[in-house]
Design a protein around this motif. Structure first.
Motif, PDB file in Angstrom:
ATOM      1  N   ALA A  58       0.834  -1.179   0.046  1.00 39.21           N
ATOM      2  CA  ALA A  58       0.158  -0.154  -0.396  1.00 39.21           C
ATOM      3  C   ALA A  58       1.282   1.496  -0.182  1.00 39.21           C
ATOM      4  CB  ALA A  58      -0.876   0.294   1.228  1.00 39.21           C
ATOM      5  N   MET A  59       1.842   0.997   0.636  1.00 44.40           N
ATOM      6  CA  MET A  59       2.568   2.320   0.983  1.00 44.40           C
ATOM      7  C   MET A  59       3.476   3.336  -0.774  1.00 44.40           C
ATOM      8  SD  MET A  59       2.216   3.818   3.020  1.00 44.40           S
ATOM      9  CE  MET A  59       3.850   5.116   3.818  1.00 44.40           C
ATOM     10  N   PRO A  60       3.672   2.290  -1.238  1.00 50.48           N
ATOM     11  CA  PRO A  60       4.793   3.238  -2.533  1.00 50.48           C
ATOM     12  C   PRO A  60       3.699   3.386  -3.479  1.00 50.48           C
ATOM     13  CG  PRO A  60       5.354   0.796  -2.562  1.00 50.48           C
ATOM     14  CD  PRO A  60       4.070   0.607  -1.307  1.00 50.48           C
ATOM     15  N   LYS A  61       2.045   3.298  -2.966  1.00 51.13           N
ATOM     16  CA  LYS A  61       0.912   3.289  -3.789  1.00 51.13           C
ATOM     17  C   LYS A  61       0.376   5.106  -3.405  1.00 51.13           C
ATOM     18  CE  LYS A  61      -1.121  -0.915  -4.871  1.00 51.13           C
ATOM     19  NZ  LYS A  61      -2.849  -1.795  -5.408  1.00 51.13           N
ATOM     20  N   VAL A  62       0.302   5.169  -1.992  1.00 49.35           N
ATOM     21  CA  VAL A  62       0.346   6.459  -1.872  1.00 49.35           C
ATOM     22  C   VAL A  62       1.759   6.933  -2.069  1.00 49.35           C
ATOM     23  CG1 VAL A  62      -0.019   7.576   0.571  1.00 49.35           C
ATOM     24  CG2 VAL A  62      -1.548   5.901   0.196  1.00 49.35           C
ATOM     25  N   MET A  63       2.920   6.588  -1.857  1.00 51.64           N
ATOM     26  CA  MET A  63       4.145   7.966  -2.182  1.00 51.64           C
ATOM     27  C   MET A  63       4.036   8.073  -3.137  1.00 51.64           C
ATOM     28  SD  MET A  63       5.560   8.450   1.058  1.00 51.64           S
ATOM     29  CE  MET A  63       3.797   8.316   1.313  1.00 51.64           C
ATOM     30  N   LYS A  64       3.571   7.507  -4.230  1.00 46.93           N
ATOM     31  CA  LYS A  64       3.394   7.844  -5.420  1.00 46.93           C
ATOM     32  C   LYS A  64       2.667   8.769  -6.614  1.00 46.93           C
ATOM     33  CE  LYS A  64       5.494   3.664  -7.446  1.00 46.93           C
ATOM     34  NZ  LYS A  64       5.621   1.877  -8.189  1.00 46.93           N
TER      35      LYS A  64
END
Length: 191
Positions: A58-64
């Motif tokens: 989930a975190m990379p999606k939000v960061m992108k």
């Protein structure tokens, strides 16, 4: 990811607005009662995976999204903490489900860019009051669960809070090796 690193190293970091209502403690557990502002949040929900694995998804999606993977191509800057809701089972272990909540920076609250990834939702959330305790290190699901148990014990008989979920929060980018700040937030029940 490059956008996230650039934003976290060189860009602005905005703190999710809250007000400390009171402080308390029991034994070696110290906590704050905070009124946290609501607003618009970018959210990602992952189910059927252990919490640590779900967070890595989930975190990379939000960061992108924050770094510019949105309809306006805008890097928005960071807000801290990034929080994620976890859902404890009756035995205290965490269910295979989590929901990341990233508060959209104030500058974009009225008109947030639309995410390019359709697994990211923009949600409006009311303000909440939480009981928060802080700890350091690279936190994993077991660390958050242990801290939540200690906070529940410290609050026993003095406070009411929701038991079906709680928030785990982090303030630091992954590349920060020491002096890390994590918190567990139990959401106060309305009385």
């Amino acid at each position: 990811m490059l956008g996230m690193i650039k934003n976290s190293l060189f860009g602005s970091v905005e703190t999710w607005p809250w007000q400390v209502l009171s402080k308390g403690g029991k034994g070696d557990v110290f906590y704050e009662e905070r009124a946290c502002e609501g607003g618009k949040f970018a959210t990602v929900e992952v189910t059927d995976k252990p919490v640590d694995e779900a967070l890595r998804e989930a975190m990379p999606k939000v960061m992108k999204y924050v770094g510019g993977s949105n309809d306006k191509g805008l890097g928005m800057g960071m807000t801290v903490p990034i929080s994620f809701a976890v859902f404890p089972s009756d035995d205290g272990d965490l269910q295979k489900k989590l929901k990341v909540w990233f508060r959209i920076p104030n500058k974009f609250q009225s008109d947030p860019p639309a995410p390019s990834d359709d697994s990211i939702k923009i949600e409006n959330r009311e303000g909440i009051t939480v009981y928060s305790t802080q700890f350091g290190g690279y936190a994993k699901a077991a660390d958050y669960a242990a801290q939540a148990a200690q906070l529940r014990s410290a609050l026993e008989g003095t406070a009411t809070y929701q038991t079906d979920f709680y928030f785990c929060t982090g303030y630091d980018p992954p590349m920060k090796p020491y002096g890390r700040r994590n918190e567990v937030w139990l959401v106060k029940s309305s009385e």
